[in-house]
Motif scaffolding. Structure first.
Motif, PDB file in Angstrom:
ATOM      1  N   LYS A   7       0.926  -1.465   0.176  1.00 46.77           N
ATOM      2  CA  LYS A   7      -0.092  -0.031   0.000  1.00 46.77           C
ATOM      3  C   LYS A   7       0.933   1.163  -0.025  1.00 46.77           C
ATOM      4  N   ILE A   8       0.585   2.227  -1.137  1.00 52.78           N
ATOM      5  CA  ILE A   8       1.334   3.287  -1.114  1.00 52.78           C
ATOM      6  C   ILE A   8       0.463   4.537  -1.209  1.00 52.78           C
ATOM      7  N   LEU A   9       1.111   5.455  -0.229  1.00 47.07           N
ATOM      8  CA  LEU A   9       0.367   6.984  -0.393  1.00 47.07           C
ATOM      9  C   LEU A   9       1.195   7.776  -1.189  1.00 47.07           C
ATOM     10  N   ILE A  10       0.382   8.491  -2.292  1.00 41.37           N
ATOM     11  CA  ILE A  10       1.252   9.235  -3.237  1.00 41.37           C
ATOM     12  C   ILE A  10       0.674  10.759  -2.857  1.00 41.37           C
ATOM     13  N   CYS A  31      -0.662  -1.117  -4.376  1.00 39.28           N
ATOM     14  CA  CYS A  31      -2.277  -0.706  -4.131  1.00 39.28           C
ATOM     15  C   CYS A  31      -1.930   0.676  -3.840  1.00 39.28           C
ATOM     16  N   VAL A  32      -2.425   1.898  -4.408  1.00 39.95           N
ATOM     17  CA  VAL A  32      -2.144   3.309  -4.156  1.00 39.95           C
ATOM     18  C   VAL A  32      -3.638   3.504  -3.216  1.00 39.95           C
ATOM     19  N   ASP A  50      -2.512   4.232   7.101  1.00 35.33           N
ATOM     20  CA  ASP A  50      -1.249   3.374   7.327  1.00 35.33           C
ATOM     21  C   ASP A  50      -0.663   2.905   6.192  1.00 35.33           C
ATOM     22  N   PRO A  51       0.020   3.590   5.254  1.00 30.68           N
ATOM     23  CA  PRO A  51       0.545   2.998   3.926  1.00 30.68           C
ATOM     24  C   PRO A  51       1.921   2.275   4.340  1.00 30.68           C
ATOM     25  N   PHE A 123       9.093  -3.445   0.704  1.00 32.59           N
ATOM     26  CA  PHE A 123       8.233  -4.349   1.208  1.00 32.59           C
ATOM     27  C   PHE A 123       8.919  -5.758   1.277  1.00 32.59           C
ATOM     28  N   PRO A 124       8.960  -6.122   2.254  1.00 37.83           N
ATOM     29  CA  PRO A 124       9.596  -7.380   2.685  1.00 37.83           C
ATOM     30  C   PRO A 124       8.826  -8.679   2.062  1.00 37.83           C
TER      31      PRO A 124
END
Length: 130
Positions: A7-10, A31-32, A50-51, A123-124
């Motif tokens: 999960k990514i916050l742009i 996933c944005v 919580d990205p 990301f692990p």
């Protein structure tokens, strides 16, 4: 504990650029969770979503630039932050960014493959693949 999803916050103040970035990273399996345009919105969105990674433009509209927003987020979190900027060679900017301990500082016009590789590194792997 960091969220293990991709999960990514742009954070990008140019809406069209933000949408294009979202499409590009989603096409590579991320996933944005949100695209926001100011530093203040970035801080609020971080706490809401919580990205696993924040992809943040350095130059933002509003009273808080990307580095200031990163500094605010750093008060409570070690979430990986990837800064991107069109002023990639500005030494003062790079010094300010270093103080936040970003995962990377990238040229805004750089190759998407470099961005994807850096995002992947944040990301692990799931335990079943480790």
């Amino acid at each position: 504990m960091r969220n293990n999803s991709k999960k990514i916050l742009i954070v990008e103040d140019e809406a069209l650029v933000g949408m294009m970035l979202a499409r590009m990273v989603e096409s590579h399996g991320f996933c944005v969770c949100d695209v926001v345009g100011t530093g203040e919105e970035a801080v609020a969105a971080y706490h809401s979503h919580d990205p696993g990674v924040i992809l943040m433009d350095v130059s933002l509209g509003g009273s808080m630039d990307g580095i200031d927003a990163g500094r605010e987020i750093r008060l409570t979190s070690e979430v990986p932050i990837v800064f991107f900027t069109g002023y990639y060679r500005d030494q003062n900017l790079l010094k300010r960014a270093e103080d936040i301990r970003p995962l990377a500082v990238l040229d805004k016009l750089g190759a998407i493959d470099e961005l994807v590789a850096i995002l992947d590194s944040a990301f692990p792997l799931p335990d079943s693949f480790a």
